[in-house]
Design a protein around this motif. Sequence first.
Motif, short mmCIF file in Angstrom:
data_model
loop_
_atom_site.label_atom_id
_atom_site.label_comp_id
_atom_site.label_asym_id
_atom_site.label_seq_id
_atom_site.Cartn_x
_atom_site.Cartn_y
_atom_site.Cartn_z
N LEU A 187 109.37 -36.06 26.76
CA LEU A 187 109.56 -34.65 27.10
C LEU A 187 109.16 -33.73 25.96
O LEU A 187 108.40 -32.77 26.16
N ILE A 188 109.65 -34.01 24.75
CA ILE A 188 109.42 -33.07 23.66
C ILE A 188 108.08 -33.29 22.95
O ILE A 188 107.69 -32.46 22.13
N ARG A 189 107.38 -34.37 23.28
CA ARG A 189 106.10 -34.62 22.60
C ARG A 189 105.06 -33.58 22.99
O ARG A 189 104.08 -33.37 22.27
N SER A 190 105.25 -32.92 24.13
CA SER A 190 104.32 -31.87 24.57
C SER A 190 104.91 -30.48 24.37
O SER A 190 104.36 -29.50 24.89
N LEU A 191 106.03 -30.38 23.66
CA LEU A 191 106.68 -29.09 23.42
C LEU A 191 106.69 -28.81 21.93
O LEU A 191 107.23 -29.61 21.15
N PRO A 192 106.16 -27.68 21.52
CA PRO A 192 105.33 -26.76 22.31
C PRO A 192 103.88 -27.24 22.38
O PRO A 192 103.55 -28.30 21.86
N ARG A 193 103.03 -26.43 23.00
CA ARG A 193 101.60 -26.76 23.03
C ARG A 193 101.04 -26.81 21.61
O ARG A 193 101.53 -26.13 20.72
N LYS A 194 99.99 -27.62 21.44
CA LYS A 194 99.44 -27.80 20.11
C LYS A 194 98.75 -26.55 19.57
O LYS A 194 98.47 -26.47 18.37
N ASP A 195 98.47 -25.56 20.45
CA ASP A 195 97.88 -24.31 19.99
C ASP A 195 98.90 -23.19 19.91
O ASP A 195 98.54 -22.02 19.75
N ALA A 196 100.20 -23.52 20.02
CA ALA A 196 101.24 -22.51 19.98
C ALA A 196 101.46 -22.01 18.55
O ALA A 196 101.13 -22.69 17.57
N SER A 197 102.01 -20.81 18.46
CA SER A 197 102.35 -20.27 17.15
C SER A 197 103.53 -21.03 16.57
O SER A 197 104.41 -21.49 17.30
N PHE A 198 103.55 -21.16 15.23
CA PHE A 198 104.63 -21.86 14.54
C PHE A 198 104.83 -23.26 15.12
O PHE A 198 105.96 -23.69 15.40
N LEU A 199 103.72 -23.97 15.31
CA LEU A 199 103.77 -25.29 15.96
C LEU A 199 104.69 -26.25 15.22
O LEU A 199 105.62 -26.82 15.81
N HIS A 200 104.47 -26.45 13.93
CA HIS A 200 105.23 -27.46 13.19
C HIS A 200 106.69 -27.03 12.99
O HIS A 200 107.59 -27.87 13.03
N PHE A 201 106.91 -25.73 12.78
CA PHE A 201 108.29 -25.26 12.67
C PHE A 201 109.06 -25.52 13.96
O PHE A 201 110.21 -25.98 13.94
N THR A 202 108.43 -25.23 15.09
CA THR A 202 109.09 -25.44 16.38
C THR A 202 109.37 -26.91 16.62
O THR A 202 110.43 -27.27 17.14
N ARG A 203 108.44 -27.77 16.24
CA ARG A 203 108.66 -29.20 16.43
C ARG A 203 109.80 -29.71 15.56
O ARG A 203 110.61 -30.54 16.01
N VAL A 204 109.89 -29.22 14.34
CA VAL A 204 111.02 -29.60 13.47
C VAL A 204 112.33 -29.13 14.08
O VAL A 204 113.32 -29.88 14.15
N ALA A 205 112.35 -27.87 14.53
CA ALA A 205 113.58 -27.30 15.08
C ALA A 205 114.03 -28.04 16.33
O ALA A 205 115.22 -28.39 16.47
N ILE A 206 113.11 -28.29 17.24
CA ILE A 206 113.51 -28.93 18.50
C ILE A 206 113.91 -30.39 18.26
O ILE A 206 114.79 -30.92 18.95
N THR A 207 113.30 -31.04 17.27
CA THR A 207 113.72 -32.41 16.93
C THR A 207 115.14 -32.41 16.39
O THR A 207 115.96 -33.26 16.77
N VAL A 208 115.46 -31.46 15.52
CA VAL A 208 116.81 -31.37 14.97
C VAL A 208 117.83 -31.09 16.06
O VAL A 208 118.86 -31.77 16.18
N PHE A 209 117.56 -30.08 16.89
CA PHE A 209 118.53 -29.68 17.91
C PHE A 209 118.73 -30.77 18.96
O PHE A 209 119.86 -31.05 19.38
N MET A 210 117.63 -31.40 19.39
CA MET A 210 117.74 -32.46 20.38
C MET A 210 118.49 -33.66 19.79
O MET A 210 119.32 -34.29 20.47
N SER A 211 118.21 -34.01 18.55
CA SER A 211 118.88 -35.15 17.92
C SER A 211 120.38 -34.89 17.79
O SER A 211 121.20 -35.76 18.10
N LEU A 212 120.76 -33.70 17.35
CA LEU A 212 122.18 -33.36 17.22
C LEU A 212 122.86 -33.37 18.58
O LEU A 212 123.98 -33.89 18.73
#
Length: 553
Positions: A303-328
């Motif tokens: 599910l989260i591997r495609s969130l957000p799109r690879k051309d989205a703004s703040f791509l890596h920040f969003t991936r870090v944030a969603i990984t942290v929140f989903m893991s918690l």
Amino acid sequence: MDAQIRERFKENFKIVMKHRQANLILTSIIGFVAIYVTLVAIFQRNLFHPLAVYNVTNYDERPFDETEILDYTDPMVYQPRTFLGVDVPYEEDYILTILSLFVLWVCAVTLGKLGSYLFLPPLLGMLIVGILFGNIPTLSNMIHINRTWEDTLRQFAFICILIRAGISLDPEILRNSLYMCSMLGIGSTLVEVVIITLASYFFFGVPLAISIAFGFILASTSPAVTVPAMIRLQKEERGTDKGIPTVILASATIDNLFSITCFYIVLATTLNSLDNGQLSYTIPRILVEVLIAGIIGILSGLLIRSLPRKDASFLHFTRVAITVFMSLALYYGTQSIQCFIAGPIIVFFMCIVSAMKWKYDNTKRTKVEERAFRIMWILFFQPLLFALIGLLFDFSVITWELFGNAMAIMFLGIIFRCIAAFLISLCTSLNIQEQGFMSMCFIPKATVQAALAPSLAAYCLRRAETEPHANLVLQTCILSILITAPIGQLLILGLGRIMLFKRTVIADYNISNIGTNVSTYLQPNGNDRPKPVARNRNNATNPDKSYTTTVVI
């Protein structure tokens, strides 16, 4: 008909994921829901009525189903803690905790940095800070830490360990050296676990269930010590022709994950079954829980591997944030429903599956995410984790008998593991010097011991027959950090410079994380010549990318 429905569902799902606004909305919803579930689970609130106020005798032990109104004026509602002989009100308790953690963190970071200047593991200085604050009366009177906050921070650090291991583990490394990594990470670990279990049970009278759980904690190798030492050897190009540092780092990651998973399984199957006497029910339940956790982890990663799109703004920040929140959310959510094994398994599988795509859908791969979690670990979680475990080291309970028992258990396990790792390495093309070096790389202990030893000690204190063994378990793990962390680092660096030969091709040493320091892939034609992994828009080799070499183990 069913096949057509499935295909239509997949097509619609891909359309939603690729649509810019729909992808952004879905990412935001998942992030907000994950934060909400995390807060509800951590503070033990009702999922649908989180703002309800509860009335219990001890606020820290409030059950989920309590619905009475809380009256802070009632002296039976909140039992104030004492600090320097003064009763601490409920609000002051948390203020003192925050200030105490800040003081402890600053001291741990400072002494850890000083330790690195002396060519010692920084975690050793952090651990010494906790020991000083825990045993010197003048310093111990300066801090006051709420036990709930302490446990929460320790679990946060544990989650950070799982995330780093999952994101950093490269599937290509495991595919090319699966046998060697598995044997070193699982086979040699099991040998040490068996020796620790037998020594604890037969020689020192520790109950069998406690001995097994203790074995999985004490046997785990510390990436916090192994990774920096291996990176330094890689910068000196020692052993990289045969991929030795990379295989050792991948094996250490497998070692950690195997030990953590087995510890929770033992905790649920043997220890908890001793309390309720329903082993025939517990074992099938654990097997089902592990299976469901693996499925949920894979689905969450998809599910989260495609969130957000690879051309989205703040791509890596969003991936870090969603990984942290989903893991918690997944970790604490499963804990709130008494599924203690599922959380770590879900987090690990989710990070692996999501990183499989993130490593190839952009030019920076997962280097930004790995660096972000590395910074979190080094600057925040590592200092607090080892300082907090140092607080539990009590000189008043350390007798010569306890010290001797701890040393005997620890060194028996290490000796047999070194022998096992050496025998396993005989199946490779390494020479005798390289085999000897590889057998010594699993000596350092630190990370898992600091994260999980207090949990096992706390369980021992709950039962009268296991209470006498709590000190042996806890103090042995702390002593193992104090002794094996500096000795292990010195052995790895010293023996590495003596036993490993320098390579003659260029490799990248910028990726400083578990299992991905050198990306090693087998070339289809078997050619050992390095080639660039990616090129930039100017068709020139990207300097941030690593070169590929062949693992000949």
